[in-house]
Design an enzyme around this catalytic site. Structure first.
Site, PDB file in Angstrom:
ATOM      1  N   CYS A 218      44.050  44.899  30.426  1.00 20.17           N
ATOM      2  CA  CYS A 218      43.910  43.438  30.464  1.00 20.17           C
ATOM      3  C   CYS A 218      42.757  43.170  31.408  1.00 20.17           C
ATOM      4  O   CYS A 218      42.671  43.783  32.484  1.00 20.17           O
ATOM      5  CB  CYS A 218      45.189  42.798  31.002  1.00 20.17           C
ATOM      6  SG  CYS A 218      45.017  41.042  31.408  1.00 20.17           S
TER       7      CYS A 218
ATOM      8  N   CYS B 153      38.751  39.936  26.387  1.00 19.72           N
ATOM      9  CA  CYS B 153      40.188  39.729  26.558  1.00 19.72           C
ATOM     10  C   CYS B 153      40.888  40.685  25.594  1.00 19.72           C
ATOM     11  O   CYS B 153      40.641  40.618  24.380  1.00 19.72           O
ATOM     12  CB  CYS B 153      40.508  38.280  26.220  1.00 19.72           C
ATOM     13  SG  CYS B 153      42.277  37.903  26.185  1.00 19.72           S
TER      14      CYS B 153
HETATM   15  N1  DGL Z   1      42.637  38.684  30.146  1.00 20.46           N
HETATM   16  C1  DGL Z   1      43.507  38.784  29.037  1.00 20.46           C
HETATM   17  C2  DGL Z   1      43.544  40.205  28.478  1.00 20.46           C
HETATM   18  O1  DGL Z   1      42.609  40.978  28.644  1.00 20.46           O
HETATM   19  C3  DGL Z   1      44.916  38.304  29.099  1.00 20.46           C
HETATM   20  C4  DGL Z   1      45.421  37.394  30.095  1.00 20.46           C
HETATM   21  C5  DGL Z   1      46.359  36.359  29.505  1.00 20.46           C
HETATM   22  O2  DGL Z   1      47.560  36.633  29.347  1.00 20.46           O
HETATM   23  O3  DGL Z   1      45.843  35.306  29.223  1.00 20.46           O
HETATM   24  O4  DGL Z   1      44.490  40.571  27.834  1.00 20.46           O
END
Ligand code: DGL
Length: 224
Positions: A180, A69
Site C-alpha cells: 500500500c 495506489c
Molecule cells: N494508498 C492506497 C494503496 O496503495 C490505499 C489506501 C486507502 O485505503 O485508501 O492501496
C-alpha cells in the site's frame, strides 16, 4: 507530463522516487483525500473514482498515468486501460515475487488493504509463489489513517507499527512487503522495529524506473 493519483497522500512516495530519478520531468499529483480511504470500498466505486481522476489527468495533458495506489490498481486498472487504450497506465502491485526470491526463512509478510488482497493481480502473483514461500497477509488500515493525519513519527505511530511488525517477525517473516503506498511513509519506523530481523520491501524505486521506461517508450513512438 506524468500524472499520479492515489486515494490520498500515500502515492507521493512513488512521485518522490520518480522525481529523484527524473528531476526535470513535469509531474502532477492528485490526492483523492475527500474519498480516502479506498481500502474497503466496493470495486465499482473505486472504478468510478479512478476514471474521474484519470479523465482529469489526461485532460491536463498527461502522457502517462500512474495509479499510485495498490487498491485502485487492483480494482480499476483493467477498466482504465479499456477506456483509454492510447494512454499507458502504470499500476502498483505488492512486490511478493522479489520478496519470495530474497526470503531465507521461506516466510513473507504482506501489508496491504482488503481491496488489494481481494484483487485478481495479487491473488495470481501470490499463488505463483505459494509453492516456495508461505505468505502471511495483514490488513493495516490504521497506517492509512496515520499517514493521512501526518502522524509518521512519535509514540502513536511507533506503537501502531510495532503491533503489526512484531507478530510478522515472530511468525518467522524475514521479508515484509509494503503493499500500500501509504506504508512507505512509515518505513523508517518499521526498520527500527525490525532492527535487521526482516527486510522491508518497498517497490517505490522499481516503479519509478518502470515509469521512466514507459515515458521513454511514449516519446520514442511520438518522434517516429
Ligand atoms: N494508498 C492506497 C494503496 O496503495 C490505499 C489506501 C486507502 O485505503 O485508501 O492501496
Amino acid at each position: 507530463m506524468v500524472g499520479f493519483f492515489d486515494s490520498g497522500v500515500g502515492g507521493r512516495c512513488v512521485l518522490d522516487a520518480f522525481r529523484r530519478l527524473c528531476p526535470d520531468e513535469p509531474a502532477v499529483y492528485v490526492a483523492d483525500s475527500e474519498n480516502c480511504p479506498y481500502g474497503n470500498k466496493p470495486p465499482e466505486e473505486i472504478v468510478r473514482l479512478s476514471k474521474r481522476i484519470a479523465a482529469d489527468l489526461i485532460g491536463r495533458g498527461c502522457e502517462v498515468v500512474v495509479v499510485a495506489c495498490n487498491t485502485a490498481t487492483a480494482a480499476a486498472i483493467d477498466e482504465l486501460r479499456n477506456e483509454w487504450p492510447e494512454i499507458p497506465f502504470v499500476g502498483m502491485e505488492p512486490a511478493v515475487k522479489p520478496a519470495a526470491l530474497g526470503s531465507k526463512s521461506g516466510i513473507v509478510g504482506v501489508l496491504a488493504t482488503r481491496g488489494t488482497f481481494n484483487g485478481r493481480l495479487y491473488r495470481e502473483t501470490s499463488s505463483r509463489v505459494s509453492d516456495t514461500v508461505r505468505i502471511i497477509e495483514c490488513i493495516a488500515d490504521e497506517f492509512v489513517d496515520l499517514v493521512e493525519r501526518g502522524v509518521v513519527s512519535g509514540a502513536e505511530a511507533e506503537d501502531a507499527v510495532r503491533r503489526r511488525i512484531e507478530p510478522l517477525i515472530a511468525a518467522g517473516a524475514d521479508r515484509i512487503v509494503l503493499g500500500c503506498t501509504h506504508f512507505p511513509h512509515l518505513k523508517h519506523l518499521m526498520e527500527n522495529v525490525a532492527d535487521g530481523r526482516a527486510e522491508i520491501v518497498d517497490p517505490s524505486d522499481a516503479v519509478a524506473r518502470r515509469i521512466a521506461e514507459v515515458l521513454k517508450g511514449v516519446r520514442s513512438c511520438a518522434s517516429r
